[in-house]
Design a protein around this motif. Structure first.
Motif, PDB file in Angstrom:
ATOM      1  N   LYS A  11       9.532 -42.819 -17.690  1.00  0.00           N
ATOM      2  CA  LYS A  11      10.965 -42.554 -17.584  1.00  0.00           C
ATOM      3  C   LYS A  11      11.710 -43.058 -18.827  1.00  0.00           C
ATOM      4  O   LYS A  11      12.567 -42.366 -19.366  1.00  0.00           O
ATOM      5  N   ASN A  60       4.148 -31.329 -17.241  1.00  0.00           N
ATOM      6  CA  ASN A  60       4.614 -30.978 -15.898  1.00  0.00           C
ATOM      7  C   ASN A  60       4.850 -32.141 -14.933  1.00  0.00           C
ATOM      8  O   ASN A  60       5.504 -31.946 -13.919  1.00  0.00           O
ATOM      9  N   TYR A  61       4.289 -33.317 -15.210  1.00  0.00           N
ATOM     10  CA  TYR A  61       4.451 -34.424 -14.269  1.00  0.00           C
ATOM     11  C   TYR A  61       5.873 -34.967 -14.329  1.00  0.00           C
ATOM     12  O   TYR A  61       6.413 -35.228 -15.396  1.00  0.00           O
ATOM     13  N   ASP A  62       6.471 -35.144 -13.160  1.00  0.00           N
ATOM     14  CA  ASP A  62       7.828 -35.675 -13.050  1.00  0.00           C
ATOM     15  C   ASP A  62       7.760 -37.073 -12.453  1.00  0.00           C
ATOM     16  O   ASP A  62       7.468 -37.222 -11.260  1.00  0.00           O
ATOM     17  N   GLU A  64       9.981 -38.951 -11.543  1.00  0.00           N
ATOM     18  CA  GLU A  64      11.005 -39.123 -10.509  1.00  0.00           C
ATOM     19  C   GLU A  64      10.516 -38.639  -9.152  1.00  0.00           C
ATOM     20  O   GLU A  64      11.093 -38.963  -8.119  1.00  0.00           O
ATOM     21  N   ASN A  65       9.463 -37.841  -9.141  1.00  0.00           N
ATOM     22  CA  ASN A  65       8.954 -37.226  -7.919  1.00  0.00           C
ATOM     23  C   ASN A  65       8.488 -38.259  -6.899  1.00  0.00           C
ATOM     24  O   ASN A  65       8.628 -38.066  -5.708  1.00  0.00           O
TER      25      ASN A  65
END
Length: 183
Positions: A11, A60-62, A64-65
């Motif tokens: 982040k 593609n990895y978030d 925040e997910n």
């Protein structure tokens, strides 16, 4: 480094986070990829698949997910490896020129009877695991498909590692009986 620390790093400093993810999970991704692709493609193709996996994760990895980073990476590695194996299998089929006057017999390297039988067994196994119900089906899938430890599975299903091992033992006995009825 824990997953939450990696997520925080992704982040706040994506470049450092991506490097840390690569360093932490390279061996894991390589093992998953090698297990699926060993004997079907070259070592350079396996390494390419590992790099493609990290590229997909980084794009593609978030963070925040809130999902499990290791599970996400493992899934991407597995899917990329399977896709590469499929591409490799498509390339390996023999081709015959249409312009040729003598077509002869086209022989496929695929044993159709064996493939159909494997598909039937796979479907029966999936249905039997589903018939166990939750959390037993989740435990069996996590243990034998994702190769997770009892402590990891316990966190997923909210049970202690001892309870997970006991449920695994009971579920395997049920599964054996269900599959015996099938055969």
């Amino acid at each position: 480094m824990t997953e939450s620390e990696l997520n925080d790093m992704l982040k706040h400093s994506p470049d450092e986070g991506h490097r840390a993810v690569f360093d932490q999970y390279y061996n894991y991704v390589y093992a998953v990829t090698l297990r699926i692709l060993r004997g079907t493609v070259s070592m350079s193709d396996i390494e390419e698949c590992v790099i493609d996996t990290f590229a997909d994760v980084m794009l593609n990895y978030d963070p925040e997910n809130g999902g499990s980073l290791k599970a996400y990476i493992g899934t991407v590695a597995k899917r990329n490896s399977i896709n590469m194996m499929r591409k490799s299998n498509r390339k390996s089929f023999n081709t015959v020129s249409i312009d040729s006057d003598d077509f002869g017999e086209i022989v496929s390297g695929t044993n159709v009877e064996h493939t159909a039988e494997n598909r039937n067994v796979s479907e029966a196994l999936i249905n039997a695991v589903k018939a166990l119900g939750e959390p037993d089906s989740i435990i069996i899938i996590q243990k034998y498909f994702y190769d997770r430890k009892s402590s990891e599975i316990g966190k997923i299903v909210g049970l202690s590692p001892i309870a997970v091992r006991a449920r695994t033992s009971r579920a395997m006995k049920k599964l054996k009986n269900i599959l015996a009825d099938f055969c």
